[in-house]
Scaffold this motif. Structure first.
Motif, PDB file in Angstrom:
ATOM      1  N   SER A 173     -15.852  75.201 -71.051  1.00 44.41           N
ATOM      2  CA  SER A 173     -16.683  74.006 -71.306  1.00 44.41           C
ATOM      3  C   SER A 173     -15.778  73.097 -70.662  1.00 44.41           C
ATOM      4  O   SER A 173     -15.884  72.041 -70.962  1.00 44.41           O
ATOM      5  CB  SER A 173     -17.709  74.008 -72.722  1.00 44.41           C
ATOM      6  N   VAL A 174     -15.091  74.055 -71.451  1.00 43.85           N
ATOM      7  CA  VAL A 174     -12.979  72.956 -71.748  1.00 43.85           C
ATOM      8  C   VAL A 174     -12.905  72.340 -70.045  1.00 43.85           C
ATOM      9  O   VAL A 174     -12.774  71.719 -69.540  1.00 43.85           O
ATOM     10  CB  VAL A 174     -12.169  73.474 -72.295  1.00 43.85           C
ATOM     11  N   GLU A 175     -12.528  73.577 -69.005  1.00 43.74           N
ATOM     12  CA  GLU A 175     -12.538  73.535 -68.106  1.00 43.74           C
ATOM     13  C   GLU A 175     -13.560  72.477 -67.306  1.00 43.74           C
ATOM     14  O   GLU A 175     -13.012  71.545 -66.631  1.00 43.74           O
ATOM     15  CB  GLU A 175     -12.774  74.661 -66.964  1.00 43.74           C
ATOM     16  N   ARG A 176     -15.165  72.432 -67.458  1.00 43.52           N
ATOM     17  CA  ARG A 176     -16.042  71.649 -67.027  1.00 43.52           C
ATOM     18  C   ARG A 176     -15.588  70.106 -67.026  1.00 43.52           C
ATOM     19  O   ARG A 176     -15.471  68.955 -66.464  1.00 43.52           O
ATOM     20  CB  ARG A 176     -17.584  72.020 -67.274  1.00 43.52           C
ATOM     21  N   GLY A 177     -15.496  70.015 -68.650  1.00 41.91           N
ATOM     22  CA  GLY A 177     -15.020  69.264 -69.375  1.00 41.91           C
ATOM     23  C   GLY A 177     -13.601  68.128 -68.898  1.00 41.91           C
ATOM     24  O   GLY A 177     -13.648  66.978 -68.731  1.00 41.91           O
ATOM     25  N   ALA A 194     -11.275  62.496 -70.871  1.00 42.23           N
ATOM     26  CA  ALA A 194     -10.897  64.182 -71.382  1.00 42.23           C
ATOM     27  C   ALA A 194      -9.511  64.285 -69.968  1.00 42.23           C
ATOM     28  O   ALA A 194      -8.591  65.001 -69.998  1.00 42.23           O
ATOM     29  CB  ALA A 194     -11.366  65.209 -71.382  1.00 42.23           C
ATOM     30  N   ALA A 195      -9.454  64.127 -68.801  1.00 40.97           N
ATOM     31  CA  ALA A 195      -9.185  64.707 -67.430  1.00 40.97           C
ATOM     32  C   ALA A 195      -8.131  63.397 -67.363  1.00 40.97           C
ATOM     33  O   ALA A 195      -6.592  63.486 -67.397  1.00 40.97           O
ATOM     34  CB  ALA A 195      -9.907  63.963 -66.359  1.00 40.97           C
ATOM     35  N   ILE A 196      -8.288  62.574 -68.216  1.00 43.43           N
ATOM     36  CA  ILE A 196      -6.344  61.177 -68.109  1.00 43.43           C
ATOM     37  C   ILE A 196      -5.646  61.615 -69.221  1.00 43.43           C
ATOM     38  O   ILE A 196      -5.397  61.955 -68.828  1.00 43.43           O
ATOM     39  CB  ILE A 196      -7.352  59.167 -68.635  1.00 43.43           C
ATOM     40  N   TYR A 197      -6.070  62.106 -70.570  1.00 45.36           N
ATOM     41  CA  TYR A 197      -4.979  62.617 -71.194  1.00 45.36           C
ATOM     42  C   TYR A 197      -4.950  63.456 -70.866  1.00 45.36           C
ATOM     43  O   TYR A 197      -3.290  63.817 -70.688  1.00 45.36           O
ATOM     44  CB  TYR A 197      -5.752  62.613 -72.548  1.00 45.36           C
ATOM     45  N   HIS A 198      -5.488  64.793 -69.573  1.00 44.17           N
ATOM     46  CA  HIS A 198      -4.802  66.100 -69.437  1.00 44.17           C
ATOM     47  C   HIS A 198      -4.194  65.709 -68.338  1.00 44.17           C
ATOM     48  O   HIS A 198      -2.167  66.494 -68.436  1.00 44.17           O
ATOM     49  CB  HIS A 198      -6.050  66.265 -69.044  1.00 44.17           C
ATOM     50  N   VAL A 199      -3.533  64.277 -67.620  1.00 43.74           N
ATOM     51  CA  VAL A 199      -3.079  64.265 -66.253  1.00 43.74           C
ATOM     52  C   VAL A 199      -1.916  63.729 -67.149  1.00 43.74           C
ATOM     53  O   VAL A 199      -0.845  63.844 -66.592  1.00 43.74           O
ATOM     54  CB  VAL A 199      -3.528  63.868 -65.265  1.00 43.74           C
ATOM     55  N   LYS A 200      -1.643  62.614 -67.892  1.00 43.79           N
ATOM     56  CA  LYS A 200      -1.178  62.562 -68.965  1.00 43.79           C
ATOM     57  C   LYS A 200       0.237  62.900 -69.679  1.00 43.79           C
ATOM     58  O   LYS A 200       1.224  62.656 -68.895  1.00 43.79           O
ATOM     59  CB  LYS A 200      -1.319  60.877 -69.209  1.00 43.79           C
ATOM     60  N   ALA A 201      -1.059  64.355 -69.907  1.00 43.90           N
ATOM     61  CA  ALA A 201       0.492  64.846 -70.993  1.00 43.90           C
ATOM     62  C   ALA A 201       1.091  65.524 -70.265  1.00 43.90           C
ATOM     63  O   ALA A 201       2.317  66.052 -70.782  1.00 43.90           O
ATOM     64  CB  ALA A 201      -1.116  66.043 -71.682  1.00 43.90           C
ATOM     65  N   GLN A 202       0.985  65.988 -68.660  1.00 41.16           N
ATOM     66  CA  GLN A 202       1.462  66.736 -68.033  1.00 41.16           C
ATOM     67  C   GLN A 202       2.954  66.089 -67.795  1.00 41.16           C
ATOM     68  O   GLN A 202       4.375  66.412 -67.345  1.00 41.16           O
ATOM     69  CB  GLN A 202       1.167  67.271 -67.147  1.00 41.16           C
ATOM     70  N   PHE A 215      -5.817  67.422 -77.906  1.00 43.40           N
ATOM     71  CA  PHE A 215      -6.669  66.205 -77.210  1.00 43.40           C
ATOM     72  C   PHE A 215      -7.461  66.416 -76.058  1.00 43.40           C
ATOM     73  O   PHE A 215      -8.415  65.575 -76.134  1.00 43.40           O
ATOM     74  CB  PHE A 215      -5.804  65.080 -77.166  1.00 43.40           C
ATOM     75  N   SER A 216      -6.668  66.791 -75.374  1.00 39.40           N
ATOM     76  CA  SER A 216      -7.518  66.272 -73.737  1.00 39.40           C
ATOM     77  C   SER A 216      -9.062  67.820 -74.113  1.00 39.40           C
ATOM     78  O   SER A 216      -9.860  67.295 -73.894  1.00 39.40           O
ATOM     79  CB  SER A 216      -6.720  66.433 -71.987  1.00 39.40           C
ATOM     80  N   TYR A 217      -8.082  69.010 -74.958  1.00 33.26           N
ATOM     81  CA  TYR A 217      -9.078  70.389 -74.327  1.00 33.26           C
ATOM     82  C   TYR A 217     -10.206  70.142 -75.219  1.00 33.26           C
ATOM     83  O   TYR A 217     -11.841  70.556 -74.995  1.00 33.26           O
ATOM     84  CB  TYR A 217      -8.221  71.139 -74.848  1.00 33.26           C
ATOM     85  N   ALA A 218     -10.164  69.349 -76.667  1.00 34.85           N
ATOM     86  CA  ALA A 218     -10.858  68.907 -77.644  1.00 34.85           C
ATOM     87  C   ALA A 218     -12.326  67.898 -77.408  1.00 34.85           C
ATOM     88  O   ALA A 218     -13.051  67.782 -76.791  1.00 34.85           O
ATOM     89  CB  ALA A 218     -10.178  68.378 -78.903  1.00 34.85           C
ATOM     90  N   LEU A 219     -11.384  66.623 -76.892  1.00 34.16           N
ATOM     91  CA  LEU A 219     -12.650  65.462 -75.858  1.00 34.16           C
ATOM     92  C   LEU A 219     -13.124  66.405 -74.757  1.00 34.16           C
ATOM     93  O   LEU A 219     -14.471  65.679 -74.640  1.00 34.16           O
ATOM     94  CB  LEU A 219     -11.709  64.745 -75.037  1.00 34.16           C
ATOM     95  N   ALA A 220     -12.438  67.443 -74.167  1.00 34.70           N
ATOM     96  CA  ALA A 220     -12.923  67.670 -72.576  1.00 34.70           C
ATOM     97  C   ALA A 220     -14.764  68.424 -73.627  1.00 34.70           C
ATOM     98  O   ALA A 220     -15.767  67.969 -72.676  1.00 34.70           O
ATOM     99  CB  ALA A 220     -12.337  68.811 -71.934  1.00 34.70           C
ATOM    100  N   VAL A 221     -14.772  69.326 -74.512  1.00 35.53           N
ATOM    101  CA  VAL A 221     -15.695  69.899 -75.040  1.00 35.53           C
ATOM    102  C   VAL A 221     -16.751  68.618 -75.213  1.00 35.53           C
ATOM    103  O   VAL A 221     -17.254  69.006 -75.268  1.00 35.53           O
ATOM    104  CB  VAL A 221     -15.530  70.779 -76.072  1.00 35.53           C
ATOM    105  N   SER A 222     -16.326  68.057 -76.406  1.00 38.11           N
ATOM    106  CA  SER A 222     -16.816  66.961 -77.138  1.00 38.11           C
ATOM    107  C   SER A 222     -17.636  65.831 -76.276  1.00 38.11           C
ATOM    108  O   SER A 222     -18.760  65.045 -76.266  1.00 38.11           O
ATOM    109  CB  SER A 222     -15.997  65.529 -78.174  1.00 38.11           C
ATOM    110  N   GLU A 223     -17.516  65.853 -74.817  1.00 37.21           N
ATOM    111  CA  GLU A 223     -17.955  64.645 -73.632  1.00 37.21           C
ATOM    112  C   GLU A 223     -18.806  65.572 -73.223  1.00 37.21           C
ATOM    113  O   GLU A 223     -19.892  64.781 -73.056  1.00 37.21           O
ATOM    114  CB  GLU A 223     -17.151  64.135 -73.234  1.00 37.21           C
ATOM    115  N   GLU A 224     -18.713  66.933 -73.362  1.00 36.22           N
ATOM    116  CA  GLU A 224     -19.740  67.668 -72.784  1.00 36.22           C
ATOM    117  C   GLU A 224     -20.712  67.557 -73.873  1.00 36.22           C
ATOM    118  O   GLU A 224     -21.843  68.066 -72.749  1.00 36.22           O
ATOM    119  CB  GLU A 224     -18.824  69.214 -72.465  1.00 36.22           C
ATOM    120  N   ASN A 225     -20.374  67.854 -74.720  1.00 38.19           N
ATOM    121  CA  ASN A 225     -21.742  67.244 -75.974  1.00 38.19           C
ATOM    122  C   ASN A 225     -22.107  66.245 -75.429  1.00 38.19           C
ATOM    123  O   ASN A 225     -23.747  66.077 -75.450  1.00 38.19           O
ATOM    124  CB  ASN A 225     -21.153  67.944 -77.474  1.00 38.19           C
ATOM    125  N   ALA A 226     -21.865  65.366 -75.742  1.00 36.14           N
ATOM    126  CA  ALA A 226     -22.154  64.258 -75.632  1.00 36.14           C
ATOM    127  C   ALA A 226     -22.984  63.347 -73.847  1.00 36.14           C
ATOM    128  O   ALA A 226     -23.796  62.998 -74.404  1.00 36.14           O
ATOM    129  CB  ALA A 226     -21.019  63.292 -75.808  1.00 36.14           C
TER     130      ALA A 226
END
Length: 403
Positions: A173-177, A194-202, A215-226
């Protein structure tokens, strides 16, 4: 307390109490009326009716009953039944219009159902003899054991296969998100972040990079849920991003093995189970403190154990994770599990890591026990007006104007 299998449920979002619970109830009712039923009627009460359309409650019920017979959904947002605000009344009629059966059932959080006080519809029954974290910690202290060892004793070794399935689902769910982009469903027209936060974090130095990745990992799953994707209730759909956000970060950033991760999931599950047993994990009953607050406590305990915390330090981390969410309202805008839910998951994930750090600096001794905070949370939830408990009638949801 019941099995961790009933706390960590694998299913589709966006809401464990508004989507998964009603869907399960409809399946149970449908099994009793496979033939001879001319039509169904389902009345939704209180919080379940107030935000049910945003949570796709009607769709979750209709997909089960409509193939059998025409089904009407009746919305009663201003009627609250005494036991729980997420109440449903199922009715089956014959061809003459006579009632074949009436069934009142409650969706009490985390996808669990109940027929009333003391009548939770558990599949496992009581698995755990000890029902407070204080008693469990003392059991561990006397034996020199970890909390996960108590879970194994009560559940049996088969629990590890299930928790590995839970962990694999969380990782997916993290990786899909992280791969998904675009607009989330619903009238808010909210874009995935999530994808934007993940890229910027690097691009940041390690300290900020670490925070951005969580942030990006938690957002990824929450967005998948939504978006109705497959997630794990931890302890609910609305709070499903917190624990995966923390554990995915620790597994990748600190090279913790899968075995250590599922041991941490067991410890987190004990924390969530204690709250579910002695208070509530339902936003409709106690507000968001019972969802994101409990998820933060669970993730705090898991992180503390992974970093070598003693059982007393683990309990302290969990206590802080929940205490500092006391009074948090459940006020989803437009009844969607999006604003403020998604951001709350991201912030709770980082707060869980802070709770771990704070507790490991201490010796684990503190004045307010986790069990006391659970009692306070329960009473605080009772004191909250209904407009702050998943009805979208107050708080951030009140008078919101779409841009």
């Amino acid at each position: 307390m019941h099995s961790l299998r009933e706390l960590y449920k694998i299913g589709k979002g966006p809401s464990s109490s508004h989507t998964m619970g009603p869907n399960k109830a409809a399946q149970l009712f449908a099994k009793r009326h496979q033939a001879g039923c001319a039509r169904f009627e389902v009345c939704l009460f209180g919080s379940l009716a107030a935000t049910g359309k945003g949570h796709m409650t009607d769709a979750a019920i209709l997909e089960v009953l409509e193939p059998l017979a025409p089904t009407a959904i009746v919305w009663e947002p201003d009627r609250f039944l005494e036991y729980h605000s997420n109440a449903m009344l199922f009715k089956a009629y014959d061809a003459d219009g006579s009632v074949l059966e009436e069934w009142t059932v409650y969706s009490i959080g985390g996808g669990a159902l109940s027929e009333g006080p003391g009548r939770e519809m558990s599949q496992s029954g009581d698995v755990y003899e000890l029902n407070t974290l204080t008693d469990i910690i003392q059991w561990c202290d006397r034996r020199g054991s970890h909390l996960w060892e108590y879970a194994q004793l009560c559940e049996g070794p088969g629990i590890w296969d299930y928790l590995m399935e839970v962990w694999e689902t969380m990782k997916v769910s993290v990786e899909r998100g992280l791969e998904a982009e675009g607009r989330l469903p619903g009238p808010l027209n909210l874009s995935r972040k999530a994808a934007i936060y993940h890229v910027k974090a690097q691009g940041y130095l390690p300290n900020l990079r670490s925070r951005g990745l969580v942030f990006s990992y938690a957002l990824a799953v929450s967005e998948e849920n939504a978006s109705g994707g497959t997630i794990v209730t931890a302890p609910t759909c609305g709070s499903s991003g917190v624990i995966p956000g923390v554990l995915y970060h620790l597994a990748h950033g600190h090279a913790f093995s899968d075995t250590k991760i599922i041991h941490a999931l067991a410890t987190a599950g004990l924390v969530g189970n204690v709250v579910k047993q002695n208070a509530s994990i339902s936003g409709a009953e106690v507000g968001c403190q019972g969802e994101v607050g409990v998820a933060c406590a669970m993730a705090s305990a898991a992180a503390c154990q992974l970093f070598g915390g003693s059982p007393y330090q683990v309990e302290y981390a969990a206590e802080m994770g929940l205490e500092h969410h006391l009074g948090m309202t459940c006020d989803p805008i437009c009844g969607l599990v999006q604003i403020p839910c998604i951001e709350r998951n991201a912030f709770a994930a980082t707060r869980a890591l802070d709770s771990n750090i704070y507790s490991t600096f201490s010796d684990g001794r503190h004045r307010i026990s986790f069990d006391h905070v659970v009692e306070v949370m329960k009473q605080t939830g009772k004191d909250l007006p209904s407009l702050y408990k998943e009805t979208s009638a107050g708080g951030l949801a009140l008078n919101y104007k779409q841009v």
